[in-house]
Design an enzyme around this catalytic site. Structure first.
Site, PDB file in Angstrom:
ATOM      1  N   LYS A   1     -14.671  11.960 -32.607  1.00  0.00           N
ATOM      2  CA  LYS A   1     -13.520  11.218 -33.152  1.00  0.00           C
ATOM      3  C   LYS A   1     -13.823   9.726 -33.180  1.00  0.00           C
ATOM      4  O   LYS A   1     -13.533   9.039 -34.163  1.00  0.00           O
ATOM      5  CB  LYS A   1     -12.270  11.464 -32.297  1.00  0.00           C
ATOM      6  CG  LYS A   1     -11.729  12.862 -32.402  1.00  0.00           C
ATOM      7  CD  LYS A   1     -10.415  12.957 -31.627  1.00  0.00           C
ATOM      8  CE  LYS A   1     -10.012  14.398 -31.438  1.00  0.00           C
ATOM      9  NZ  LYS A   1      -8.927  14.558 -30.475  1.00  0.00           N
TER      10      LYS A   1
ATOM     11  N   HIS B   1     -24.968  44.924 -38.618  1.00  0.00           N
ATOM     12  CA  HIS B   1     -25.879  44.815 -39.763  1.00  0.00           C
ATOM     13  C   HIS B   1     -26.282  43.365 -40.017  1.00  0.00           C
ATOM     14  O   HIS B   1     -26.831  43.054 -41.065  1.00  0.00           O
ATOM     15  CB  HIS B   1     -25.228  45.445 -40.998  1.00  0.00           C
ATOM     16  CG  HIS B   1     -24.928  46.897 -40.783  1.00  0.00           C
ATOM     17  ND1 HIS B   1     -25.720  47.906 -41.265  1.00  0.00           N
ATOM     18  CD2 HIS B   1     -23.944  47.500 -40.071  1.00  0.00           C
ATOM     19  CE1 HIS B   1     -25.228  49.078 -40.885  1.00  0.00           C
ATOM     20  NE2 HIS B   1     -24.143  48.854 -40.155  1.00  0.00           N
TER      21      HIS B   1
ATOM     22  N   GLU C   1     -13.820  25.404 -24.644  1.00  0.00           N
ATOM     23  CA  GLU C   1     -13.295  24.074 -24.345  1.00  0.00           C
ATOM     24  C   GLU C   1     -12.975  23.927 -22.855  1.00  0.00           C
ATOM     25  O   GLU C   1     -12.943  22.820 -22.322  1.00  0.00           O
ATOM     26  CB  GLU C   1     -12.035  23.803 -25.187  1.00  0.00           C
ATOM     27  CG  GLU C   1     -12.010  22.409 -25.765  1.00  0.00           C
ATOM     28  CD  GLU C   1     -10.958  22.208 -26.835  1.00  0.00           C
ATOM     29  OE1 GLU C   1     -11.327  21.918 -27.977  1.00  0.00           O
ATOM     30  OE2 GLU C   1      -9.751  22.353 -26.542  1.00  0.00           O
TER      31      GLU C   1
HETATM   32  O1  PA5 Z   1      -6.905  22.830 -26.359  1.00  0.00           O
HETATM   33  C1  PA5 Z   1      -6.743  21.680 -26.730  1.00  0.00           C
HETATM   34  O2  PA5 Z   1      -6.177  20.831 -26.027  1.00  0.00           O
HETATM   35  C2  PA5 Z   1      -7.187  21.224 -28.112  1.00  0.00           C
HETATM   36  O3  PA5 Z   1      -7.925  22.194 -28.756  1.00  0.00           O
HETATM   37  C3  PA5 Z   1      -6.004  20.862 -28.972  1.00  0.00           C
HETATM   38  O4  PA5 Z   1      -5.153  21.962 -29.074  1.00  0.00           O
HETATM   39  C4  PA5 Z   1      -6.400  20.410 -30.356  1.00  0.00           C
HETATM   40  O5  PA5 Z   1      -7.329  19.369 -30.274  1.00  0.00           O
HETATM   41  C5  PA5 Z   1      -5.201  19.950 -31.157  1.00  0.00           C
HETATM   42  O6  PA5 Z   1      -4.554  18.919 -30.495  1.00  0.00           O
HETATM   43  P1  PA5 Z   1      -3.093  18.472 -30.862  1.00  0.00           P
HETATM   44  O7  PA5 Z   1      -2.172  19.597 -30.584  1.00  0.00           O
HETATM   45  O8  PA5 Z   1      -2.831  17.295 -29.987  1.00  0.00           O
HETATM   46  O9  PA5 Z   1      -3.080  18.114 -32.323  1.00  0.00           O
END
Ligand code: PA5
Length: 445
Positions: free
Chosen positions: A420, A306, A285
């Site tokens: 989303k 494996h 990310e």
């Molecule tokens: O690293 C990030 O920002 C994301 O992976 C969030 O942690 C994830 O989308 C969850 O978001 P939130 O804590 O707002 O529910």
């Protein structure tokens, strides 16, 4: 301290010369808050800034849950989920953390998928349990988590009564905004704040990770101490030759510039499976932007030798491997002698199982290097809270440095919004009318 060995993924002297200065500049930019995404640098000195009072507050809340629950469901996704799960699985007995053994509550995870069977089976399982919920969402509006929490809140209130529910539901969210905050305030739940300047995937050392880990009965003080010691060991004034986060960042970047587009994080301890899941999110990310970035993959070894071993050995040469190796397992199992030796394994009699594992690791590394797969090795003396704390900070800092070498903002995730938007349009969420029309027309074509 954990150790880094990049000798089997060597970076040429010219590249070190070229990147050493850049990685130093990158670290200065983190320190001075001049890098892209500088609103989200709260993780940088987080370990050394956690106070004893705050730890006590967390421990007290964890104790309330431990005293009143046989099961605690942690609802969260992505950065609001993976760190806690990674540490809890890595440090718990492989077979007991999922069951209430009278000492620690069972820890379950929800809100990280929209599987109907998963939620049905979870709510069925909880029917005769004295359960509590930790609802974790920084934005407070994430669909997966909100959906699970709505179900869990209702069930908890029905089973345990409003008053007890108030005691055993805890919220970890933004200080002011989001549905999780308004619900917590309205219902009077105990709540913890996720600092504004710490993004989800860098939040394991905030209450997001620390509270569930403490509820699981694990030592959060040692986890934080390990991270704080790594913060010191990789500080700006530490020379490049000793700064393992800077070296890992440079080694990754050098591999990337040589066409190695996939990094495989390999472990030889099944307990580390979720450490790799956490790492994949942290790097995936953070760096997968502007059509750039190493694809972070993972394997559990020797299990996956494996299944994926063939690909790693002889598939497209676009990969490099980073192995996490634990030097000293906590327990000792000796391979027994057998009179009949029907399986032909008496040559192993008297040896520790870990010796076999280590030879598998070495043999694999030699084979992979021969097969053109550069290998980075991270070795950890033992799998405990202190060393995991080190590992977490080591990876976080390396990620922040590497992303600057790559030229991307490590701390945003604009690409996550695309699915989303479509999902909300398809579900007819108010405010998405235009998108719904557009998507209907597109699907009809
Ligand atoms: O690293 C990030 O920002 C994301 O992976 C969030 O942690 C994830 O989308 C969850 O978001 P939130 O804590 O707002 O529910």
């Amino acid at each position: 301290m954990i150790k880094l060995d990049i000798s089997k993924a060597p970076v040429s002297a010219e590249k070190v010369a070229a990147y050493e200065g850049k990685v130093k500049e990158a670290q200065k930019a983190l320190e001075n808050g001049t890098c892209p995404g500088n609103d989200f640098l709260g993780w940088l000195h987080l370990p050394s800034s956690i106070t004893a009072e705050f730890m006590t507050e967390l421990q007290n809340c964890a104790q309330t849950l431990r005293d009143n629950c046989d099961t605690v469901v942690v609802a969260g996704i992505g950065g609001s989920y993976l760190g806690a799960r990674a540490v809890i699985e890595a440090l718990s007995n492989s077979f007991q953390w999922l069951i209430n053994n009278g000492e620690n509550p069972t820890i379950l995870f929800a809100g990280n998928n929209i599987g109907e069977d998963y939620l049905y089976e979870l709510t069925e399982y909880l029917k005769d349990k004295k359960f509590g919920v930790i609802n974790i969402s920084k934005s407070g509006t994430t669909t997966e988590t909100a959906l699970a929490f709505r179900l869990l809140k209702k069930q908890c209130e029905q089973q345990r009564g409003k008053d007890m529910a108030k005691k055993v539901i805890v919220a970890i969210t933004d200080a002011k905004k989001g549905a999780a905050r308004s619900t917590a305030d309205k219902e009077g739940y105990t709540s913890f704040i996720i600092p504004d300047n710490v993004g989800g995937r860098f939040s394991v050392l905030t209450p997001v990770g620390l509270l569930p880990i403490a509820v699981a009965g694990l030592d959060i003080a040692k986890l934080v101490k390990g991270a704080a010691d790594m913060e010191l060991a990789t500080a700006l004034n530490v020379p490049y030759s000793e700064n393992i986060s800077a070296q890992y960042a440079v080694a990754r970047y050098a591999q990337y510039t040589e066409g190695k587009k996939i990094e495989i994080l390999a472990n030889y301890q099944p307990k580390l499976h979720f450490i790799a899941e956490w790492w994949k999110q942290l790097y995936g990310e953070s760096e997968g932007k502007d059509n750039k970035g190493i694809y972070p993959a993972s394997v559990d070894l020797t299990t996956d030798l494996h299944s994926m071993g063939q690909w790693i050995q002889e598939g497209e040469r676009s990969i490099f491997e980073t192995v996490i190796s634990v030097e000293n397992p906590e327990n000792k199992v000796l391979f027994p002698f057998d009179e009949e030796n029907l399986d032909g394994l008496n040559f192993l009699a008297g040896k520790r199982v870990d010796e076999v594992n280590k030879m598998a690791e070495l043999g694999t590394q030699l084979a992979h290097v021969d097969g053109g797969v550069p290998c980075i090795r991270i070795s950890i003396d033992r799998l405990d809270a202190y060393h995991l704390g080190q590992l977490i900070y080591f990876f976080e800092l390396a990620c922040g440095l590497y992303c600057q070498l790559l030229g991307v903002n490590a701390f945003n995730q604009p690409g996550v919004e695309a699915y989303k938007k479509n999902m909300f349009a398809l579900l007819g969420k108010p405010g998405y009318e235009k998108e719904t029309e557009a998507i209907k027309a597109r699907l009809a074509r």
